[in-house]
Each structure stands twice: as structure tokens, then as C-alpha cells.
Design an enzyme around this catalytic site. Structure first.
Site, PDB file in Angstrom:
ATOM      1  N   ASP A  88       0.844  -1.190   0.000  1.00 52.89           N
ATOM      2  CA  ASP A  88       0.000   0.000   0.000  1.00 52.89           C
ATOM      3  C   ASP A  88       0.887   1.251   0.000  1.00 52.89           C
ATOM      4  OD1 ASP A  88      -2.497   1.260   0.130  1.00 52.89           O
ATOM      5  OD2 ASP A  88      -2.529   1.269   2.327  1.00 52.89           O
ATOM      6  N   GLU A 140      -2.160   6.053  -8.310  1.00 54.34           N
ATOM      7  CA  GLU A 140      -3.158   7.016  -7.838  1.00 54.34           C
ATOM      8  C   GLU A 140      -3.060   8.321  -8.612  1.00 54.34           C
ATOM      9  OE1 GLU A 140      -3.799   7.320  -3.562  1.00 54.34           O
ATOM     10  OE2 GLU A 140      -3.743   9.501  -3.716  1.00 54.34           O
ATOM     11  N   HIS A 214      -9.426   4.861  -1.607  1.00 55.39           N
ATOM     12  CA  HIS A 214      -8.608   5.021  -0.406  1.00 55.39           C
ATOM     13  C   HIS A 214      -9.408   5.818   0.620  1.00 55.39           C
ATOM     14  CE1 HIS A 214      -4.544   3.559  -1.542  1.00 55.39           C
ATOM     15  NE2 HIS A 214      -5.127   3.565  -2.721  1.00 55.39           N
ATOM     16  N   GLY A 215      -8.968   5.733   1.864  1.00 57.32           N
ATOM     17  CA  GLY A 215      -9.652   6.502   2.901  1.00 57.32           C
ATOM     18  C   GLY A 215     -11.101   6.106   3.039  1.00 57.32           C
ATOM     19  N   SER A 217     -12.617   4.143   5.363  1.00 55.83           N
ATOM     20  CA  SER A 217     -13.149   3.744   6.668  1.00 55.83           C
ATOM     21  C   SER A 217     -14.427   4.514   6.993  1.00 55.83           C
ATOM     22  CB  SER A 217     -12.111   3.976   7.774  1.00 55.83           C
ATOM     23  OG  SER A 217     -11.222   2.872   7.846  1.00 55.83           O
ATOM     24  N   ASP A 259      -8.221   0.840   6.970  1.00 49.78           N
ATOM     25  CA  ASP A 259      -7.194   0.737   7.998  1.00 49.78           C
ATOM     26  C   ASP A 259      -7.738   1.282   9.325  1.00 49.78           C
ATOM     27  OD1 ASP A 259      -4.900   0.642   9.491  1.00 49.78           O
ATOM     28  OD2 ASP A 259      -3.705   1.945   8.221  1.00 49.78           O
TER      29      ASP A 259
HETATM   30  C1  PGH Z   1      -6.306   3.542   3.200  1.00 52.37           C
HETATM   31  C2  PGH Z   1      -7.072   3.427   4.494  1.00 52.37           C
HETATM   32  N1  PGH Z   1      -5.191   2.793   3.060  1.00 52.37           N
HETATM   33  O1  PGH Z   1      -4.470   2.852   1.942  1.00 52.37           O
HETATM   34  O2  PGH Z   1      -6.653   4.268   2.281  1.00 52.37           O
HETATM   35  O3  PGH Z   1      -7.921   4.538   4.740  1.00 52.37           O
HETATM   36  O4  PGH Z   1      -7.772   5.650   6.959  1.00 52.37           O
HETATM   37  O5  PGH Z   1      -9.957   5.416   5.803  1.00 52.37           O
HETATM   38  O6  PGH Z   1      -8.872   3.434   6.772  1.00 52.37           O
HETATM   39  P1  PGH Z   1      -8.648   4.763   6.156  1.00 52.37           P
HETATM   40 ZN    ZN Z   2      -4.695   4.820   1.187  1.00 54.41          ZN
HETATM   41 CA    CA Z   3      -1.465   9.639  -2.626  1.00 55.19          CA
END
Ligand code: PGH
Ligand code: ZN
Ligand code: CA
Length: 311
Positions: A88, A140, A214-215, A217, A259
Site C-alpha cells: 500500500d 493514484e 482510499h480513505g 473507513s 485501515d
Molecule cells: C487507506 C485506508 N489505506 O491505503 O486508504 O484509509 O484511513 O480510511 O482506513 P482509512
Molecule cells: Zn490509502
Molecule cells: Ca497519494
């Protein structure tokens, strides 16, 4: 079984669901994620960041990559569902090489903070190294707000669908993470959550690739409350709302990176047991409840993403 990320995500793309890509730094998280996937009969991706490789190797990231691989391979071979190991946010060539050498299923080369041409050239190079080894590549476009932003640009810079098409054609990349307004961590939105679905739709139409969020959560309130009840101080946490995540999957997201939800869940369970069992010194008794809580949250997420029963 140890599996190809590309096969997992191309099936998800054809059939219109998303697969969870969960981050881990240690054995407890990894075991919980794989146990959850097996229980749900779901394909799964487990991911290590560059920081995870340093932590796993206790300062030596190549040792960390090899350890991640043997742990994942051993556990994957003990279950029937496909399990892929992914690097990652690879930002440095040496980490990409560690992952390629260790036997990872896929790597992310994240040059999204660099100018477009530099991102394109760097990604192309990684594709040229990885593809002959049967390893697939994620890149990305655009920047996520939050931990990735610098002081100068508070606003996140979203992906340009035209650029995405050119980028995919010229690099031969396998999966693309388009920035559409999410950010990493527990504090994603100040007010209302806003994702650019129109942009996402255009990127899907112009690239047809499996796309990555990504992101992603959701930052569950009950877990935050539980943590705060046992001494944590997390205020104003806000994740991606369920309906937004569902919509993103409808519009072509096939890999959902999680994550923070696992971190909060584990930490809440750990705080609770530390508070309630003050004379306990056995690490298994202290860490075990966290591992069990992780199995439940990962199963929840898998069902939500639509990959339950897709193994
Ligand atoms: C993420 C995890 N990992 O690459 O993008 O994002 O912080 O939303 O879990 P979170
Ligand atoms: Zn990420
Ligand atoms: Ca990036």
C-alpha cells in the site's frame, strides 16, 4: 489460497462488487482479517504500508516484506478463499523492489503528489518491472486530503478523468485510485461528507479498470464511543457514510481500503480489557479480545462491500 490481486479485482469489476483491502502491521490483525474472509467465503486483500514493513522488520523493511509474505502465504494456504498481499502507498523504489522480491501479489506506486508526467513515468517503470513477474500494479491520480496534504494546499486535488484515460493507456497500470474527496484517518470531513461521484463515473467510463477507494473507513460511532468510555480521547471523528460507500461501489469502485476502522476497533477492545482486567499480565489475554473484535468488524465490512460468498 494465495492469490493474484488482478484476478480478484477483475472478477469484482465484471460482477460489480468491491473487495476489502485491509491494512495490517502484526499477526493479530492479519489472522483476524483472513479468518473473517474465510468465514464469509470472500476474496480478500491484505496490505502493508511502507511503515508496516519497517515495523514488521523492526527497522529493516526488507526483512519486514519477507516476514509479511511468509505470514500471509502460510495463512492463505490454510484457507480456501483467495488471499492477495499488496504493498500500500509505495512511494520509494526500494520498497517496491522489496515487495517484488518478497513475492507480493501486487504493489501500489503512489506518486500522486508529484506532477502528472513524473507520476506517469514512474508508474510506467514499476509496471515494466512488475508485470514480467506476474505482479499487478496500482497507481493514484489526484491527492487525498488529510495526512497527504501539505500546508500549502488544504483542499484536496481531485482526479481529472481525461488525464486518467491517458495515464492508464500510457502506463499499462492494472488498477487506479482516483481521488474523489476521501482522506485517510479518523477525521475525514468537517461538515457533510462530500464525494465527487460524477468524476468517479467519468473515470470508470474512460478507463474501465478496477478502481480503488482510499480513505474508505466508516469510523463507526459505537467503537469510538467504546474507546472514549475506556479513556481514549477521540473527538469529532467522521468517516465515509454507508450510503456514500454503496454509491461509490455502484459507480465502479472494486477495491476498498480500510485501515482506520480496524485500528479503532482493536484499540477500543484493548482499552476495555486493560481497564477491566487490571491484574492480567498475559499478552494473549490482553490482545485476544482485540483480535476477536477485528474478525467481527471485517466480516461486517465484507458483507457491506458485497464480496461475501464471492470466493
Ligand atoms: C487507506 C485506508 N489505506 O491505503 O486508504 O484509509 O484511513 O480510511 O482506513 P482509512
Ligand atoms: Zn490509502
Ligand atoms: Ca497519494
Amino acid at each position: 489460497m494465495y492469490a493474484s490481486t488482478k484476478e480478484i479485482l477483475e472478477k469484482a469489476n465484471r460482477e460489480g462488487y468491491a473487495v476489502g483491502a485491509f491494512n495490517f502491521n502484526n499477526m493479530e490483525f492479519l489472522e483476524a482479517i483472513i479468518e473473517a474472509a474465510e468465514a464469509e467465503k470472500a476474496p480478500i486483500i491484505v496490505a502493508t504500508s511502507e511503515g508496516a514493513l519497517k515495523y514488521l522488520g523492526n527497522g529493516d523493511p526488507y526483512r519486514g516484506a519477507k516476514l509479511a509474505y511468509v505470514m500471509v502465504k502460510t495463512l492463505a494456504d490454510s484457507v480456501s478463499v483467495p488471499v492477495a498481499l499488496h504493498l500500500d502507498h509505495g512511494k520509494h523504489m526500494e520498497f517496491i523492489l522489496y515487495a517484488l522480491q518478497a513475492g507480493y501479489s501486487s504493489v501500489m506506486i503512489d506518486l500522486s503528489d508529484k506532477p502528472f508526467e513524473e507520476n506517469l513515468e514512474g508508474t510506467k517503470k514499476v509496471v515494466e518491472l512488475a508485470h514480467p513477474l506476474g505482479i499487478s500494479v496500482e497507481a493514484e491520480l489526484g491527492k487525498l486530503a488529510g495526512v497527504e496534504d501539505n500546508v500549502a494546499s488544504r483542499e484536496s486535488v481531485l482526479v481529472d478523468p481525461e488525464e486518467a484515460k491517458e495515464f492508464v493507456e500510457k502506463t499499462g497500470v492494472d488498477f487506479l485510485a482516483p481521488a474523489i474527496g476521501t482522506s485517510h484517518g479518523a477525521f475525514k470531513f468537517k461538515g457533510e461528507a462530500k464525494l465527487d461521484f460524477d468524476r468517479l463515473k467519468k473515470v470508470k467510463e474512460s478507463t474501465k479498470l478496477p478502481l480503488v477507494l482510499h480513505g474508505a473507513s466508516m469510523v463507526p460511532e459505537d467503537k469510538v464511543e467504546l474507546a472514549n468510555k475506556y479513556g481514549a480521547e477521540i473527538k469529532g471523528a467522521k468517516g465515509v457514510p454507508g450510503d456514500a460507500l454503496k454509491k461509490a461501489i455502484e459507480f465502479g469502485i472494486n477495491k476498498v481500503n480500510v485501515d482506520t476502522d480496524l485500528r479503532i476497533t482493536f484499540m477500543a477492545a484493548l482499552r476495555k480489557v486493560l481497564d477491566e482486567k487490571r491484574s492480567e499480565i498475559d499478552p494473549r489475554k490482553l490482545l485476544g479480545p482485540g483480535r476477536e473484535a477485528l474478525v467481527e468488524i471485517v466480516r461486517d465490512r465484507i458483507r457491506f462491500l458485497g464480496s461475501s460468498g464471492k470466493a
